[in-house]
Design an enzyme around this catalytic site. Sequence first.
Site, mmCIF file in Angstrom:
data_model
loop_
_atom_site.group_PDB
_atom_site.id
_atom_site.type_symbol
_atom_site.label_atom_id
_atom_site.label_comp_id
_atom_site.label_asym_id
_atom_site.label_seq_id
_atom_site.Cartn_x
_atom_site.Cartn_y
_atom_site.Cartn_z
ATOM 1 C CD GLN A 9 49.650 40.096 36.733
ATOM 2 O OE1 GLN A 9 50.264 40.928 37.371
ATOM 3 N NE2 GLN A 9 50.035 38.849 36.658
ATOM 4 C CB SER A 87 47.573 46.837 40.563
ATOM 5 O OG SER A 87 48.648 46.050 40.991
ATOM 6 C CG LEU A 88 50.636 46.612 35.069
ATOM 7 C CD1 LEU A 88 52.149 46.707 35.042
ATOM 8 C CD2 LEU A 88 50.147 45.448 34.227
ATOM 9 N NE ARG A 112 53.837 46.760 40.066
ATOM 10 C CZ ARG A 112 52.697 46.084 39.977
ATOM 11 N NH1 ARG A 112 52.530 45.214 39.006
ATOM 12 N NH2 ARG A 112 51.714 46.293 40.849
ATOM 13 C CG HIS A 194 48.595 45.125 45.750
ATOM 14 N ND1 HIS A 194 49.331 46.272 45.565
ATOM 15 C CD2 HIS A 194 48.250 44.691 44.511
ATOM 16 C CE1 HIS A 194 49.401 46.519 44.261
ATOM 17 N NE2 HIS A 194 48.754 45.578 43.611
ATOM 18 C CD GLN A 243 51.230 49.810 42.651
ATOM 19 O OE1 GLN A 243 51.901 48.823 42.425
ATOM 20 N NE2 GLN A 243 50.626 50.503 41.702
#
Length: 293
Positions: A9, A87-88, A112, A194, A243
């Site tokens: 992102q 991440s993503l 998500r 996170h 995650q």
Amino acid sequence: MRAYIFPGQGAQFVGMGKDLYENPLAKELFEKANEIIGFRISDIMFAGTDEELKQTNVTQPAIFLHSVITAKVLGDSFVPDMVAGHSLGEFSALVAANALSFEDGLKLVIARANAMQKACEAQPSTMAAILGLADEVVEQICSTIDAVVVPANYNCPGQLVISGSIEGIDEACARLTEAGAKRALKLNVGGAFHSPLMEPAKIELQAAIENTAIAAPICPVYQNVDAKPYTEPAQIKENLIKQLTGAVRWTQTVEHMLADGATEFVEVGPGNVLQGLVKKVSREVQTSSAAVA
């Protein structure tokens, strides 16, 4: 050895993927995505506004689609020795490495984004970038604060993003500045990604991940939670579930890939943020963006 890396992102921009759409395979995948999502995300990507593109339920699938469709269009020239995503981007990496199907990957990314949005609305929270301090100092100071605040993104040496409640982040920024941080910059994000505050989103996403088929990837996937390479589907699933509340160990991921023989990093998706982070770990290594002919 070639490592392919996939952004998360923040990499989005208006016009992303428009050039890809001229490719017949890309066009087919964009149209399939529009059907799955239930609105024409391709129109927002190609010609929407910054505001539209910044909505979490648009941003995450948009970056995922740009990355994955680029990898698919590369065809036979996409031969990774290893992959990782920030991440993503981990979801993009798994689809590109054939561990997840295009449809399943997209559905998980939508789930998500929606779960994260809900968690953000349930509790106001934020993130901040801490520049110019050793990771250990940031970890130590965060651990002494009563409110929720944790290291979230280990982006590169000297750049660590922290995540938590508004009061936790405010106190941490003040204390880290006192400790010598060059900058403690609050980020314009909707929530504490996170961090433990994403627990409700993790529980929601866990059910979706558990019900999704994951196959052995065509190469090792270095996962965010511990920066190590995985090829075993059950382990990949477990790491993917962890995650959302775990830290993104990007610095360590790049270090492990280099130690395992990576000589070239190719960023697949919008922007070039990850190439900059790789260069902060190793100035000598070759980096580039995936180019679609």
